[in-house]
Structures are given as C-alpha cells and as structure tokens.
Enzyme design. Structure first.
Site, PDB file in Angstrom:
ATOM      1  CB  THR A 166      -0.861  -0.049   1.279  1.00  0.00           C
ATOM      2  OG1 THR A 166      -1.771  -1.120   1.152  1.00  0.00           O
ATOM      3  CG2 THR A 166      -1.610   1.239   1.551  1.00  0.00           C
ATOM      4  NE  ARG A 194     -10.577  -5.708   3.007  1.00  0.00           N
ATOM      5  CZ  ARG A 194      -9.441  -5.034   3.128  1.00  0.00           C
ATOM      6  NH1 ARG A 194      -8.962  -4.346   2.104  1.00  0.00           N
ATOM      7  NH2 ARG A 194      -8.772  -5.033   4.249  1.00  0.00           N
ATOM      8  CB  VAL A 195     -14.734  -0.976   1.399  1.00  0.00           C
ATOM      9  CG1 VAL A 195     -14.086   0.373   1.667  1.00  0.00           C
ATOM     10  CG2 VAL A 195     -15.538  -0.936   0.107  1.00  0.00           C
ATOM     11  N   GLY A 196     -11.572  -1.693   2.435  1.00  0.00           N
ATOM     12  CA  GLY A 196     -10.650  -1.721   3.571  1.00  0.00           C
ATOM     13  C   GLY A 196     -10.543  -0.385   4.271  1.00  0.00           C
ATOM     14  CB  THR A 217       0.347   0.655   5.284  1.00  0.00           C
ATOM     15  OG1 THR A 217       0.560  -0.657   4.740  1.00  0.00           O
ATOM     16  CG2 THR A 217       1.592   1.061   6.046  1.00  0.00           C
ATOM     17  N   GLY A 218      -1.339  -1.718   6.606  1.00  0.00           N
ATOM     18  CA  GLY A 218      -1.362  -2.910   7.451  1.00  0.00           C
ATOM     19  C   GLY A 218      -2.668  -3.652   7.300  1.00  0.00           C
ATOM     20  CG  HIS A 219      -5.366  -7.245   9.256  1.00  0.00           C
ATOM     21  ND1 HIS A 219      -6.308  -7.304  10.256  1.00  0.00           N
ATOM     22  CD2 HIS A 219      -5.792  -8.080   8.275  1.00  0.00           C
ATOM     23  CE1 HIS A 219      -7.263  -8.159   9.896  1.00  0.00           C
ATOM     24  NE2 HIS A 219      -6.961  -8.649   8.710  1.00  0.00           N
ATOM     25  N   GLY A 220      -6.148  -4.205   7.249  1.00  0.00           N
ATOM     26  CA  GLY A 220      -7.205  -3.210   7.169  1.00  0.00           C
ATOM     27  C   GLY A 220      -8.304  -3.363   8.199  1.00  0.00           C
TER      28      GLY A 220
HETATM   29  C1  LIG Z   1       0.102  -3.570   3.584  1.00  0.00           C
HETATM   30  O1  LIG Z   1      -1.229  -3.866   3.241  1.00  0.00           O
HETATM   31  C2  LIG Z   1      -2.155  -2.921   3.362  1.00  0.00           C
HETATM   32  O2  LIG Z   1      -1.855  -1.829   3.780  1.00  0.00           O
HETATM   33  C3  LIG Z   1      -3.557  -3.297   3.004  1.00  0.00           C
HETATM   34  C4  LIG Z   1      -4.618  -2.303   3.342  1.00  0.00           C
HETATM   35  N1  LIG Z   1      -4.457  -1.669   4.627  1.00  0.00           N
HETATM   36  C5  LIG Z   1      -5.965  -2.995   3.336  1.00  0.00           C
HETATM   37  O3  LIG Z   1      -6.250  -3.733   4.241  1.00  0.00           O
HETATM   38  O4  LIG Z   1      -6.699  -2.815   2.415  1.00  0.00           O
END
Ligand SMILES: COC(=O)C[C@H](N)C(=O)O
Length: 307
Positions: A166, A194-196, A217-220
């Site tokens: 991301t 799916r909307v993150g 950024t990370g696990h949405g």
């Molecule tokens: C590193 O991955 C992401 O940042 C994915 C993003 N945050 C999502 O879940 O859509």
C-alpha cells in the site's frame, strides 16, 4: 514553516526481489512531493503527487501493481484529506482507473460527498473526463501469480503481511497546512466488494492542522477496529510526540485486536515519524533538503517491532 514530506510503500514483509524497486519508488515519490513543497506548493498537491508516482510504479500495491480480489480483478481504495478545513475525498472498489488518488481528490473538490464507491465512482470518473484504463493494464505478473497461489484471502491479522505495498504520504507545507493521502489494491484474494481501511476517514488517514497528519498501512480490518489514524492524532492532542503516539497506537492495535501495521506521521511543527509493528515497512522522508530512507533492518532508531 519548513516543509516536510514522509511517504510509505506499505508495511509487511518486503521480499528480496522487490526491495530495490520499493526503495527507489519511495525515494522518487518523496522527492517529487518535496519538489512541490519547495516551490511553495501545498501539502495537498505534494501528497497527491507522491502517491500518484507510487500508483504508477508496479512495485507497489496501488494503481498498476494492485493485488487482485477473489475473482482475479483489481479493486482499489484511496483517500486524501486537507488538514486546513478537514475536507476529504475517497473512492472504494474502483476498477479501471490508473490513479485512484486523483479521483479521490476530485470527489473532495467537485462533489458535496466524501466517498464514492464502485459503479458510482466509475460514473463520476467518466463525468470528470478521466480516461478508462483497461483492468489488464493494472495487473502485473506478480499480482496474477500471487492470486493463483493464494486461494484464501490474506485475512489473518498477523499473516496478511506477505509483501503487499500500500502507498501513502503526509506533508506539511510552508504555510503550515498538513495533508495526507493513501492508496491501495487492498488484500490479495479479498472478497469482491470488500472495502478496507484505506477508503475510510480516520482509519486509512487523517489530517488536521490542529495536530498533524497520518497515513496508515497494514491489516485493514484491524486498522478499522481501532480507527488507527485518528487514534494517533488523538494521542498527539494529548501531548505525545509523533513517534510516541504512533508506537502507542500500534501497540494498542496489536494487543487489543492482534493486528499489525505501519504508519507515517507529521505534526504541525514538522516533527515526523515512520513506525511499524510488522517486520518491515518501506518509507522515505525529506526535511531541510535532506532525504532519509528506511533501512530494511529492525533497528531501534528506525522502527518499532514488538514481535
Ligand atoms: C500492507 O497492506 C495494506 O496496507 C492493506 C490495506 N491496509 C488494506 O487492508 O486494504
């Protein structure tokens, strides 16, 4: 006010073959954004330009290079926010557009709304004269291969972190205005629709001149549960430094919901931080004409790694 920009190219594992491309990409993005700030341009223009440059770069999971959903299609989310007046614009589940961040900015500036999704976003893009980019052009061999190998979505809050990417940027301009922008293809093999976190205000980003700006950024799904971007600014409003606020919020997300991620932050005095609880995160910053970039190692100075 001396301008500052910080960019990230995603939290998670960065595989060897993507290391160089990812590092070069964040440096290019940071320099482009800083170039705008140096000429007296706005933080908003700088973060849009930085994110746009990473959307065009296939090394990142945004724009060209986005990961694919369960059906093998690109569906992207993006947000931009102006700390001067708290205006923001976002798009979610958009398909045939090269630069979702540009569309998010148009939502902010040309509509009375804050978030357009899927078909409505597509119609709006047409009305704004944004050319359609065939979905195939956004798909790289790497994202197709990942899709083939990944029958299940990357939905585990700790296991999601397989080399995603991301992108995001935060900046403060010479007038003291802050802004943030974030863009992503989301999680690989996600359900259609799916909307993150990225499209959700306060989760994927937040900007307020009264405190600062952050992009996450990370696990949405974990980021959305703790509303990570707003949580960081809340801690700063209570007196914490950007680094302390970022670490406290990331730690809370890990202990409370088991989620990992990374953030970039700039406060309204130009102090910045790039912190993460995942194994790695690519980032770069320019301040006082000096560039500083991530080292892909876990060192006390450059990252927070509670694992
Ligand atoms: C590193 O991955 C992401 O940042 C994915 C993003 N945050 C999502 O879940 O859509």
């Amino acid at each position: 006010m001396k301008p500052v920009i910080v960019v990230h190219g995603g939290a998670g594992r960065i595989f060897k073959e993507r290391e160089e491309g990812s590092r070069t990409g964040v440096v290019r993005a940071a320099l482009r954004g800083y170039g705008i700030l140096k000429q007296g341009g706005s933080a908003l223009d700088a973060v849009e330009e930085a994110v746009r440059s990473m959307e065009d770069d296939p090394h990142f999971n945004a724009g060209c290079g986005s990961v694919l959903n369960e059906k093998g299609e690109v569906e992207m989310d993006a947000i931009i926010m102006d700390g001067k007046n708290l205006d923001s614009g976002a798009v979610s589940a958009v398909k045939c557009i090269a630069n979702p961040i540009k569309l998010a900015r148009l939502v902010m500036e040309k509509t009375k709304h804050m978030l357009l999704t899927d078909r409505g976003a597509h119609l709006f893009a047409q009305a704004m004269g944004i050319p359609e980019t065939p979905g195939e052009k956004l798909i790289t061999e790497r994202s197709r291969e990942r899709w083939r190998n990944n029958l299940e979505p990357d939905s585990n809050p700790q296991e999601f972190q397989k080399d995603l990417g991301t992108v995001g940027a935060v900046a403060i301009d010479s007038e003291g205005n802050v802004a943030c922008a974030t863009s992503t293809g989301g999680l690989s093999n996600k359900l259609t629709g799916r909307v993150g976190d990225t499209a959700c205000i306060g989760s994927g980003g937040y900007a307020d001149n009264h405190s600062g700006a952050t992009s996450t950024t990370g696990h949405g799904e974990s980021i959305m549960k703790v509303v990570l971007a707003r949580l960081i600014l809340y801690h700063m409003e209570q007196g914490m430094s950007p680094e302390m606020a970022a670490d406290t919020a990331l730690d809370y997300m890990k202990t409370r919901v088991g989620g990992l991620g990374g953030v970039i932050v700039v406060d309204n005095s130009g102090e910045w931080a790039a912190r993460f609880s995942t194994k790695q995160m690519s980032w770069a910053t320019v301040k006082d004409d000096q560039i500083e970039i991530c080292k892909y190692i876990t060192s006390k100075k450059f990252c927070f790694n509670p694992l």
